[in-house]
Design an enzyme around this catalytic site. Structure first.
Site, PDB file in Angstrom:
ATOM      1  CE  LYS A 259      -4.072  -2.200   0.823  1.00  0.00           C
ATOM      2  NZ  LYS A 259      -3.738  -3.616   0.806  1.00  0.00           N
TER       3      LYS A 259
HETATM    4  C1  LIG Z   1      -4.367  -4.778   0.351  1.00  0.00           C
HETATM    5  C2  LIG Z   1      -3.566  -6.018   0.312  1.00  0.00           C
HETATM    6  C3  LIG Z   1      -3.809  -7.043  -0.649  1.00  0.00           C
HETATM    7  C4  LIG Z   1      -4.959  -6.974  -1.628  1.00  0.00           C
HETATM    8  O1  LIG Z   1      -4.789  -5.985  -2.612  1.00  0.00           O
HETATM    9  P1  LIG Z   1      -6.056  -5.464  -3.463  1.00  0.00           P
HETATM   10  O2  LIG Z   1      -5.540  -4.324  -4.260  1.00  0.00           O
HETATM   11  O3  LIG Z   1      -7.089  -5.052  -2.457  1.00  0.00           O
HETATM   12  O4  LIG Z   1      -6.523  -6.604  -4.310  1.00  0.00           O
HETATM   13  C5  LIG Z   1      -2.954  -8.129  -0.665  1.00  0.00           C
HETATM   14  N1  LIG Z   1      -1.926  -8.239   0.232  1.00  0.00           N
HETATM   15  C6  LIG Z   1      -1.692  -7.309   1.167  1.00  0.00           C
HETATM   16  C7  LIG Z   1      -0.579  -7.520   2.127  1.00  0.00           C
HETATM   17  C8  LIG Z   1      -2.485  -6.164   1.246  1.00  0.00           C
HETATM   18  O5  LIG Z   1      -2.229  -5.228   2.183  1.00  0.00           O
END
Ligand SMILES: *Cc1c(COP(=O)(O)O)cnc(C)c1O
Length: 469
Positions: free
Chosen positions: A114
């Site tokens: 993120k």
């Molecule tokens: C948010 C997240 C995901 C999923 O990603 P999306 O874009 O919501 O499909 C997968 N792994 C981790 C560690 C995350 O923080």
């Protein structure tokens, strides 16, 4: 040249990048998508193959930003956004098997992917607010990773106040402390006496409350924000170009929740990057994997797992893909979404399902398979991986077609999910350098009831825009 954005539901006039950035959701409840896909030529991509991450990021993203932000400012924000990553390649690629690579997306300040998008988003939003000489109150409901990434990205922002709503007792200690130990005055961690759905419900109610929304200039940074997707498109290019692109096709397996990350891969493909397969990996909350098999997209409830960031019943960004799959016909799209709201599901028309299968594959991993993959990776390579990455690795290795190099997205550092990793391997992963003080710092957190009015009162009291106007 200014890129225009339209809503998937077709009702609103097209808008520019600045509004897409600040608004998130379109006025008709749809999601913003570019009016047309910008494309890069083979020569562009060959040239980009020799650029560093920051310069390549600029080239990939600038067609989407257009003239909304000056070129010098945009380059400066990219530089600052990635200065806090602890790896020079920003998203390094590590070989993990014959024709198999791990794309490590967890070298940012809060150890999950993120950060890649939010570090840039925070800076771009602050710039646009400065230019408009105004303030905004950013709200964010989190099940764990987004909240911490948003706190780090907005800490000290000149024009934005951040309010993170986290569910009491449902996030790991490391995740909570990443939200509560920041000292910046514009950061507010609100611990809600409820679960993640309650937090999200409060955020939705606040957006629907017109007087309040205007009074505090409410804005959001959840994963439907288009600018986040654009920032994630970059690492599909860096990975594919490092592995022989554009003259060789590469495949990606992506641990998927809200469909933002894998949709960024689809955007890269639409821009001309030669991608072979995009593989959707889910845990037991497998609505997307089931859609892939039957064409029926149906909610069945959410079970908690060791990979909580993928514990999702509705993948919001899937709407963006469906829009393209039905040839961008907003009336068809609206019909499908009405079905999802009213009867809990919809069936993709046959040509749309065929178009989905032309580019995507899908698979899932249950809890035992996830733990087994964490254990096996440690035994065979001496490396600790997090549960989300383990889900993707399990699914990638189960793919029958092996016609191209497979890149598996590693979305979090093992130390962010120490309990699951320790349960699988017997070893407790340690936080990387720079995070060692996290468990000792003082926390600042405001407990609030599961009540919209209480949260609104807090925000009215603490947002700079309501105090200055
Ligand atoms: C948010 C997240 C995901 C999923 O990603 P999306 O874009 O919501 O499909 C997968 N792994 C981790 C560690 C995350 O923080």
């Amino acid at each position: 040249m200014a890129m225009k954005y339209i809503s998937t539901r077709g009702d609103t006039a097209s808008v520019g990048f600045e509004d897409v950035l600040l608004r998130g959701l379109a006025g008709d409840g749809g999601l913003y998508v570019p009016e047309r896909w910008p494309t890069l030529s083979r020569d562009d991509m060959v040239r980009m193959g020799s650029l560093n991450y920051q310069d390549l990021a600029y080239e990939v993203m600038v067609p989407f930003v257009g003239d909304a932000i000056s070129r010098e400012d945009f380059r400066r924000h990219i530089g600052a956004a990635y200065a806090g990553f602890n790896h020079r390649a920003i998203t390094p690629l590590v070989q993990t098997g014959t024709n198999e690579w791990s794309l490590e997306l967890h070298h940012g300040p809060t150890l999950a992917f993120k950060d890649v998008a939010l570090q840039l988003l925070g800076r771009l939003m602050d710039q646009v607010l400065r230019k408009r000489d105004t303030y905004a109150s950013i709200v964010c409901a989190t099940s764990g990773d987004t909240g911490g990434a948003a706190v780090d990205a907005f800490a000290g922002a000149e024009r934005a106040d951040l309010f993170v709503l986290l569910p009491r007792g449902r996030v790991s200690e490391v995740q909570r402390r990443m939200m509560t130990t920041n000292r910046a005055g514009n950061i507010h961690a609100l611990e809600i006496d409820g679960n993640f759905d309650d937090c999200q419900g409060i955020v939705k109610a606040m957006f629907a409350h017109d007087d309040f929304r205007k009074a505090v200039a409410l804005s959001g940074v959840n994963s439907i924000n288009w600018a986040r997707i654009v920032a994630q498109t970059v690492y599909y290019f860096t990975a594919a170009l490092a592995l022989g692109g554009p003259d060789r096709k590469v495949s990606f397996t992506v641990p998927t929740g809200n469909f933002g990350d894998i949709f960024a891969g689809y955007v890269a493909a639409r821009m001309g990057l030669p991608i072979d397969r995009l593989v959707i990996a889910t845990n037991i909350n497998d609505i997307l994997a089931r859609t892939f098999v039957s064409g029926r997209h149906e909610r069945t409830g959410v079970e908690p797992t060791a990979s909580p960031s993928m514990d999702i019943e509705i993948s919001s960004n899937f709407e963006r893909l469906v829009f393209d799959l039905v040839d961008r016909d907003p009336a068809v799209l609206r019909g499908l979404m009405a079905g999802l709201n009213q009867s809990g599901g919809f069936t993709l028309p046959a040509p749309a399902l065929e178009a989905l299968r032309a580019q995507f594959d899908a698979g899932s991993a249950d809890e035992a398979q996830t733990a087994a993959m964490i254990r096996r990776t440690h035994e065979e390579m001496g490396v600790l991986i997090d549960p989300h990455t383990a889900v993707a690795l399990h699914v990638a290795r189960g793919q029958e077609r092996k016609t191209s190099p497979m890149v598996v997205l590693s979305t979090a550092h093992a130390a962010k999910f120490p309990d699951a990793v320790e349960a699988a391997t017997g070893i407790r992963p340690v936080l990387p350098p720079g995070h060692d003080g996290l468990l000792d710092r003082d926390e600042r957190i405001t407990p609030l009831p599961n009540d919209v009015a209480a949260v609104e009162a807090f925000i009215l009291d603490h947002s700079r825009i309501s105090r200055t106007s």
